[in-house]
Scaffold this motif. Structure first.
Motif, PDB file in Angstrom:
ATOM      1  N   THR A  68     -62.207  28.473 -16.730  1.00  0.00           N
ATOM      2  CA  THR A  68     -61.232  27.971 -17.699  1.00  0.00           C
ATOM      3  C   THR A  68     -61.065  26.465 -17.562  1.00  0.00           C
ATOM      4  N   LYS A  69     -61.064  25.992 -16.331  1.00  0.00           N
ATOM      5  CA  LYS A  69     -60.930  24.555 -16.096  1.00  0.00           C
ATOM      6  C   LYS A  69     -62.138  23.806 -16.677  1.00  0.00           C
ATOM      7  N   ILE A  70     -63.339  24.358 -16.505  1.00  0.00           N
ATOM      8  CA  ILE A  70     -64.538  23.737 -17.073  1.00  0.00           C
ATOM      9  C   ILE A  70     -64.432  23.673 -18.593  1.00  0.00           C
ATOM     10  N   LEU A  71     -63.994  24.751 -19.213  1.00  0.00           N
ATOM     11  CA  LEU A  71     -63.839  24.758 -20.666  1.00  0.00           C
ATOM     12  C   LEU A  71     -62.784  23.751 -21.121  1.00  0.00           C
ATOM     13  N   PHE A  72     -61.682  23.665 -20.381  1.00  0.00           N
ATOM     14  CA  PHE A  72     -60.625  22.708 -20.715  1.00  0.00           C
ATOM     15  C   PHE A  72     -61.148  21.280 -20.616  1.00  0.00           C
ATOM     16  N   LEU A  73     -61.861  20.971 -19.545  1.00  0.00           N
ATOM     17  CA  LEU A  73     -62.412  19.623 -19.386  1.00  0.00           C
ATOM     18  C   LEU A  73     -63.435  19.309 -20.468  1.00  0.00           C
ATOM     19  N   ALA A  74     -64.259  20.295 -20.820  1.00  0.00           N
ATOM     20  CA  ALA A  74     -65.232  20.086 -21.905  1.00  0.00           C
ATOM     21  C   ALA A  74     -64.514  19.814 -23.217  1.00  0.00           C
ATOM     22  N   TRP A  75     -63.418  20.524 -23.464  1.00  0.00           N
ATOM     23  CA  TRP A  75     -62.629  20.300 -24.682  1.00  0.00           C
ATOM     24  C   TRP A  75     -62.020  18.895 -24.673  1.00  0.00           C
ATOM     25  N   LEU A  76     -61.564  18.445 -23.513  1.00  0.00           N
ATOM     26  CA  LEU A  76     -61.003  17.099 -23.419  1.00  0.00           C
ATOM     27  C   LEU A  76     -62.049  16.029 -23.697  1.00  0.00           C
ATOM     28  N   VAL A  77     -63.241  16.213 -23.157  1.00  0.00           N
ATOM     29  CA  VAL A  77     -64.278  15.183 -23.200  1.00  0.00           C
ATOM     30  C   VAL A  77     -65.055  15.154 -24.509  1.00  0.00           C
ATOM     31  N   GLY A 119     -69.512  21.778 -11.769  1.00  0.00           N
ATOM     32  CA  GLY A 119     -69.355  21.656 -13.219  1.00  0.00           C
ATOM     33  C   GLY A 119     -68.134  20.839 -13.587  1.00  0.00           C
ATOM     34  N   CYS A 120     -67.038  21.058 -12.866  1.00  0.00           N
ATOM     35  CA  CYS A 120     -65.816  20.290 -13.135  1.00  0.00           C
ATOM     36  C   CYS A 120     -66.024  18.803 -12.856  1.00  0.00           C
ATOM     37  N   VAL A 121     -66.719  18.492 -11.775  1.00  0.00           N
ATOM     38  CA  VAL A 121     -66.979  17.082 -11.449  1.00  0.00           C
ATOM     39  C   VAL A 121     -67.899  16.464 -12.493  1.00  0.00           C
ATOM     40  N   MET A 122     -68.937  17.185 -12.872  1.00  0.00           N
ATOM     41  CA  MET A 122     -69.886  16.650 -13.851  1.00  0.00           C
ATOM     42  C   MET A 122     -69.226  16.419 -15.201  1.00  0.00           C
ATOM     43  N   MET A 167     -68.677  35.694 -13.742  1.00  0.00           N
ATOM     44  CA  MET A 167     -68.082  34.594 -13.008  1.00  0.00           C
ATOM     45  C   MET A 167     -69.168  33.815 -12.272  1.00  0.00           C
ATOM     46  N   ILE A 168     -69.060  32.510 -12.364  1.00  0.00           N
ATOM     47  CA  ILE A 168     -69.979  31.683 -11.592  1.00  0.00           C
ATOM     48  C   ILE A 168     -69.298  31.343 -10.273  1.00  0.00           C
ATOM     49  N   GLY A 169     -70.070  30.997  -9.291  1.00  0.00           N
ATOM     50  CA  GLY A 169     -69.518  30.739  -7.966  1.00  0.00           C
ATOM     51  C   GLY A 169     -68.594  29.537  -7.925  1.00  0.00           C
ATOM     52  N   LEU A 185     -56.112  32.554  -9.607  1.00  0.00           N
ATOM     53  CA  LEU A 185     -56.194  33.278 -10.874  1.00  0.00           C
ATOM     54  C   LEU A 185     -57.648  33.586 -11.208  1.00  0.00           C
ATOM     55  N   PRO A 186     -57.900  34.761 -11.763  1.00  0.00           N
ATOM     56  CA  PRO A 186     -59.278  35.069 -12.172  1.00  0.00           C
ATOM     57  C   PRO A 186     -59.748  34.088 -13.250  1.00  0.00           C
ATOM     58  N   LEU A 187     -60.984  33.682 -13.148  1.00  0.00           N
ATOM     59  CA  LEU A 187     -61.627  32.771 -14.095  1.00  0.00           C
ATOM     60  C   LEU A 187     -60.956  31.398 -14.174  1.00  0.00           C
ATOM     61  N   PHE A 188     -60.254  30.997 -13.115  1.00  0.00           N
ATOM     62  CA  PHE A 188     -59.589  29.691 -13.117  1.00  0.00           C
ATOM     63  C   PHE A 188     -60.607  28.566 -13.291  1.00  0.00           C
ATOM     64  N   TRP A 189     -61.674  28.579 -12.490  1.00  0.00           N
ATOM     65  CA  TRP A 189     -62.640  27.496 -12.532  1.00  0.00           C
ATOM     66  C   TRP A 189     -63.385  27.458 -13.854  1.00  0.00           C
TER      67      TRP A 189
END
Length: 122
Positions: free
Chosen positions: A77-86, A10-13, A1-3, A71-75
């Motif tokens: 997972t969110k980064i992966l979801f955003l990367a998939w979107l972009v 990462g989500c903003v970037m 897990m990253i902080g 939820l564990p690994l929420f952030w």
């Protein structure tokens, strides 16, 4: 897990900085649609569908963030979801837009028109 801080960065970037860059590139295209080739039109559609999906996602996240962030690994997972979107190879935003977001306004538009017609008759 990253902080949490790195995850939010990462989500903003991924979710904002890179799409804004792509949007600025889209503004540099010709102002006349007949001068755009098929790839440029596809890129425009992708960036527009991304911003529509991101708007819906941000609105939903505003209400669900308190629950989901625990939820564990929420952030991550969110980064992966955003990367998939972009990412242009996946066209995730176009998929989500066409299959979920674009389906919502149809019934809402019909109800709004019906409400307008009723109001106009009064």
């Amino acid at each position: 897990m990253i902080g949490r801080t790195l995850s939010r960065l990462g989500c903003v970037m991924i979710g904002h900085v890179y799409p804004v860059y792509k949007t600025f590139k889209a503004f540099k295209l010709s102002d006349e649609p007949e001068h755009l080739d098929e790839k440029q039109l596809r890129d425009l559609r992708r960036i527009l569908s991304f911003w529509a999906v991101m708007g819906v996602f941000t609105f939903a996240e505003f209400f669900l963030d308190v629950l989901l962030s625990w939820l564990p690994l929420f952030w991550e997972t969110k980064i992966l979801f955003l990367a998939w979107l972009v990412h242009s190879n996946f066209a995730g935003a176009a998929f989500v837009y066409e299959n979920f977001v674009d389906e919502v306004p149809g019934p809402c538009r019909r109800r709004a028109r019906a409400g307008c017609v009723r109001t106009m008759r009064l």
